[in-house]
Design a protein around this motif. Structure first.
Motif, PDB file in Angstrom:
ATOM      1  N   TYR A 177       0.718  -1.052  -0.029  1.00  0.00           N
ATOM      2  CA  TYR A 177       0.073  -0.125  -0.036  1.00  0.00           C
ATOM      3  C   TYR A 177       1.088   1.227  -0.008  1.00  0.00           C
ATOM      4  CZ  TYR A 177      -3.763  -3.023   1.208  1.00  0.00           C
ATOM      5  OH  TYR A 177      -4.758  -4.102   1.283  1.00  0.00           O
TER       6      TYR A 177
ATOM      7  N   ARG B 195      -2.990   4.938   5.441  1.00  0.00           N
ATOM      8  CA  ARG B 195      -2.560   3.826   4.440  1.00  0.00           C
ATOM      9  C   ARG B 195      -3.352   4.327   3.337  1.00  0.00           C
ATOM     10  NH1 ARG B 195      -3.966  -2.413   4.915  1.00  0.00           N
ATOM     11  NH2 ARG B 195      -6.235  -1.506   4.315  1.00  0.00           N
TER      12      ARG B 195
ATOM     13  N   HIS C 297      -4.495   4.188  -1.264  1.00  0.00           N
ATOM     14  CA  HIS C 297      -4.734   2.974  -2.354  1.00  0.00           C
ATOM     15  C   HIS C 297      -4.538   4.033  -3.666  1.00  0.00           C
ATOM     16  CE1 HIS C 297      -6.574   0.131   0.071  1.00  0.00           C
ATOM     17  NE2 HIS C 297      -6.976   1.252   0.961  1.00  0.00           N
TER      18      HIS C 297
END
Length: 123
Positions: free
Chosen positions: A32, A98, A100
């Motif tokens: 990620y 985190r 994407h």
């Protein structure tokens, strides 16, 4: 679940430096992207910097470009934000998250967030 814990914040004079760390634990740190956001009192959350899983791609808000550097150590499950030439307007709570996508810069592209660390830059 992924737990993210930031550290390294504090009080520094204008022109000084700080290095923030974000340690990840739990299910997965990768593959990620990771990012840093900040929020000053009374202001909207602001994207600061992001980095791809490999570390080969990093991207910054214009307000910090040339002063801040994001990096990561996938063995230690840690992402860093080196902040140089700090200005009073950098004062905020800094959060790691985190992400994407290849160049995630919006909050809805990030799913797990740390609790934040305070950075205060005095004039």
């Amino acid at each position: 679940q992924v737990q993210l814990v930031e550290s390294g914040g504090g009080l520094v004079q204008a022109g000084g430096s700080l290095r923030l760390s974000c340690a990840a634990s739990g299910r997965t740190f990768g593959p990620y992207a990771m990012g840093w956001f900040r929020q000053a009192p009374g202001k909207e959350s602001e994207f600061v910097a992001g980095i791809s899983w490999s570390g080969g791609t990093s991207y910054y808000a214009d307000s910090v470009k040339g002063r801040f550097t994001i990096s990561r150590d996938n063995v230690k499950n840690t992402v860093y934000l080196q902040m140089n030439s700090l200005k009073p307007e950098d004062t905020a709570v800094y959060y790691c998250a985190r992400g994407h996508g290849l160049r995630a810069t919006t909050r809805n592209e990030y799913d797990y967030w740390g609790q934040g660390t305070q950075v205060t830059v005095s004039a």
